[in-house]
Design a protein around this motif. Structure first.
Motif, PDB file in Angstrom:
ATOM      1  N   SER A 291       0.682  -1.070   0.155  1.00  0.00           N
ATOM      2  CA  SER A 291      -0.110   0.035  -0.132  1.00  0.00           C
ATOM      3  C   SER A 291       1.126   1.378  -0.172  1.00  0.00           C
ATOM      4  CB  SER A 291      -0.733  -0.221   1.409  1.00  0.00           C
ATOM      5  OG  SER A 291       0.338   0.346   2.380  1.00  0.00           O
TER       6      SER A 291
ATOM      7  N   LYS B  14      -6.871 -13.406  -2.163  1.00  0.00           N
ATOM      8  CA  LYS B  14      -7.445 -12.375  -1.941  1.00  0.00           C
ATOM      9  C   LYS B  14      -7.061 -11.261  -2.531  1.00  0.00           C
ATOM     10  CE  LYS B  14      -7.560  -9.201   3.142  1.00  0.00           C
ATOM     11  NZ  LYS B  14      -7.873 -10.123   4.607  1.00  0.00           N
ATOM     12  N   PHE B  15      -5.426 -11.406  -2.742  1.00  0.00           N
ATOM     13  CA  PHE B  15      -4.653 -10.246  -2.887  1.00  0.00           C
ATOM     14  C   PHE B  15      -4.651 -10.046  -4.030  1.00  0.00           C
ATOM     15  CE2 PHE B  15      -2.442 -11.242   1.157  1.00  0.00           C
ATOM     16  CZ  PHE B  15      -2.819 -10.417   2.238  1.00  0.00           C
TER      17      PHE B  15
ATOM     18  N   ASN C   6      -6.970 -10.687  -6.055  1.00  0.00           N
ATOM     19  CA  ASN C   6      -8.432  -9.815  -6.654  1.00  0.00           C
ATOM     20  C   ASN C   6      -8.521  -8.807  -6.098  1.00  0.00           C
ATOM     21  OD1 ASN C   6      -9.208 -12.344  -7.904  1.00  0.00           O
ATOM     22  ND2 ASN C   6      -9.736 -13.080  -6.365  1.00  0.00           N
ATOM     23  N   ASP C   7      -7.852  -8.084  -5.304  1.00  0.00           N
ATOM     24  CA  ASP C   7      -7.869  -7.114  -5.022  1.00  0.00           C
ATOM     25  C   ASP C   7      -7.599  -5.804  -5.846  1.00  0.00           C
ATOM     26  OD1 ASP C   7      -7.885  -4.357  -3.494  1.00  0.00           O
ATOM     27  OD2 ASP C   7      -7.055  -5.352  -1.845  1.00  0.00           O
TER      28      ASP C   7
END
Length: 527
Positions: free
Chosen positions: A446, A485-486, A488-489
């Motif tokens: 991030s 999860k990551f 598809n983020d």
């Protein structure tokens, strides 16, 4: 016959021997045969024994013989000249003694086979006791050559039986030898024990069962002679690096003695530093708990942490760095990391030091240490610790960050990546280990400033730096791609693409392709 060999033009022999030995490296078999055709070995040996007063002749002939005996052909001649070797091992000239020891090594390396020819010659001619004499009474070069010869002797079963006979021989018993020689001779005997120990697991077992490691223990207890103790600690450090060393050393009282040195505030700093490093090395293996219980490991961690707490405001940076590095060695195994993190004081000390931008040397040591603890050196499937340890690690890192102007872990990481290359390299290792944790992955992915530095092909200029950066981005991408999860983020898709592109370029290719010489045009300076 001896008279025939004595009639030789000494000046021609000196020139020929000097020319022969002058060329660096090993001489070819053909070159040796050609030289010996002009100057047979008996001529050379006779000149060495009778014309030592000729300036430069002894040195030239010794260098020449050393090169001859290193070859297969030269070594094949050694059995015919054993009387010369025996005399040489007892010579007044230290160079001749050194040559004789090296000749025994050549004999063992080139002629030892299943028939045991070389070891039979050594046994029949009583060579081993003479090697021991060179070890304890010779100069430094003779002692080293004797040690190497005895180590080579220990490489065969027949040789092992000469060194460790079924019926001990008082004259050649290593324990007795250490007891009756000088302080320097005793250190040399201890060095021999370490060399023998490192030869093979079988020899290490004999060394242990003969209680020869007890001689090292006894010397460590001798706190009155700092130099002697330091010499023994250096030998223990070598012992700790041996693949099978931990298995036997941890059965002795050596670890407890090391803890005593670490806790001894009256001892020299260099002794405590070395004791820390040896302890860390001994406890760094993944299977350490097969040979020692957890309480012994926690005792070492506590001893180091207590010492570092005393040094918090001290100028003795070297001892601090050694302590931090030792904790990193212990933390490189999964169980070691768990035990270290369970000691909150020790774990906090490492984390705080790793992110202390004013620590310099201490910070660098702590960064590498923390990199080991979080799994930077462990296999992919072994980076994570148990649930409690992971929670404690996460809490420590966030607490440390909250007490700095950076506030969050990604801020601390970014500050490290803006430092000099050696700090960045330590940072890459730390990120590679921490990337296996989802919370940390979110932190760095991030923060685009971090990703920009990591994917910049021009960040590093050294091979080790390029490889560390590349391994780091690979570790991050593997962690990202292992979780749907990551992947598809949407917020992380751009980061993943940048990582893939950087990986595709490889660690070096981009630099070579893009950094080409470019002409520069500038206005000329005028007066």
């Amino acid at each position: 016959m001896e008279e025939e060999y004595s009639f030789v033009d000494t000046s021609k022999l000196l020139q020929a021997a000097s020319d022969f030995s002058f060329d660096p490296g090993t001489r070819s078999e053909a070159a040796v045969k050609e030289f010996l055709a002009s100057f047979p070995l008996p001529v050379i040996i006779n000149a060495l024994q009778t014309k030592g007063d000729v300036p430069g002749l002894e040195d030239a002939l010794i260098d020449c013989l050393e090169k001859i005996f290193k070859t297969k052909y030269g070594a094949s001649l050694i059995p015919h000249f054993m009387p010369f070797i025996l005399v040489g091992l007892q010579a007044h000239s230290q160079r001749v003694r050194t040559l004789s020891c090296k000749t025994i090594s050549s004999l063992l390396k080139n002629l030892e086979d299943t028939s045991g020819l070389a070891t039979s010659l050594i046994k029949e001619n009583g060579v081993y006791p003479l090697l021991l004499d060179c070890l304890v009474d010779g100069d430094e070069q003779a002692a080293v050559a004797a040690t190497d010869a005895i180590r080579d002797l220990a490489c065969s079963q027949q040789g092992i039986e000469i060194i460790f006979p079924a019926t001990p021989n008082e004259a050649t018993d290593i324990t007795n030898l250490a007891a009756r020689c000088s302080s320097l001779g005793r250190v040399r005997v201890l060095a021999l024990i370490v060399k023998l120990f490192s030869t093979s697991n079988a020899v290490a077992s004999l060394v242990y069962n003969s209680n020869l490691l007890g001689l090292l223990e006894a010397e460590v207890r001798n706190v009155n002679d700092t130099l002697a103790t330091l010499s023994v600690l250096e030998l223990l450090y070598e012992l700790a690096e041996v693949q099978h060393g931990m298995e036997y050393v941890l059965r002795t009282n050596i670890l407890q003695l090391l803890i005593s040195i670490i806790r001894n505030s009256a001892a020299e700093s260099m002794l405590r530093s070395r004791a820390m490093m040896i302890s860390g090395r001994l406890l760094s293996k993944e299977n350490v708990l097969m040979f020692i219980d957890e309480s012994s490991i926690t005792a070492v961690i506590s001893a180091i942490d207590e010492r570092l707490s005393v040094l918090d405001n001290s100028q003795d940076v070297d001892e601090c760095e050694c302590g931090l590095e030792a904790m990193g060695q212990i933390g490189s195994s999964t169980q070691g990391a768990v035990l270290l993190i369970s000691n909150t004081s020790a774990a906090r000390r490492v984390v705080n030091a790793a992110f202390d931008l004013h620590g310099r040397g201490k910070q660098l040591a702590a960064l590498h240490s923390l990199g080991n603890i979080v799994g930077g050196t462990r296999p992919e499937n072994n980076k994570l610790l148990n649930v409690d340890s992971e929670e404690s690690l996460k809490r420590l890192i966030y607490e440390t960050a909250s007490n700095t102007p950076k506030l969050i872990p990604s801020g601390l990481v970014l500050s490290i990546l803006k430092l000099e290359s050696e700090f960045r390299i330590a940072g890459y290792r730390l990120i590679s280990g921490l990337a296996a944790r989802a919370w940390f992955l979110v932190e760095i992915c991030s923060r685009q400033e971090i990703i920009k530095i990591l994917t910049d092909s021009f960040t590093e200029t050294t091979k080790i730096g390029m490889e560390a950066r590349y391994n780091c981005i690979e570790a991050i991408y593997k962690a990202l791609s292992s979780s749907s999860k990551f992947l598809n983020d949407p917020a992380l898709s751009g980061t993943a693409e940048k990582l893939v592109e950087a990986i595709r370029k490889g660690p070096y290719l981009a630099k070579g392709r893009q950094r080409e010489a470019q002409p520069e045009v500038a206005t000329a300076d005028r007066f």
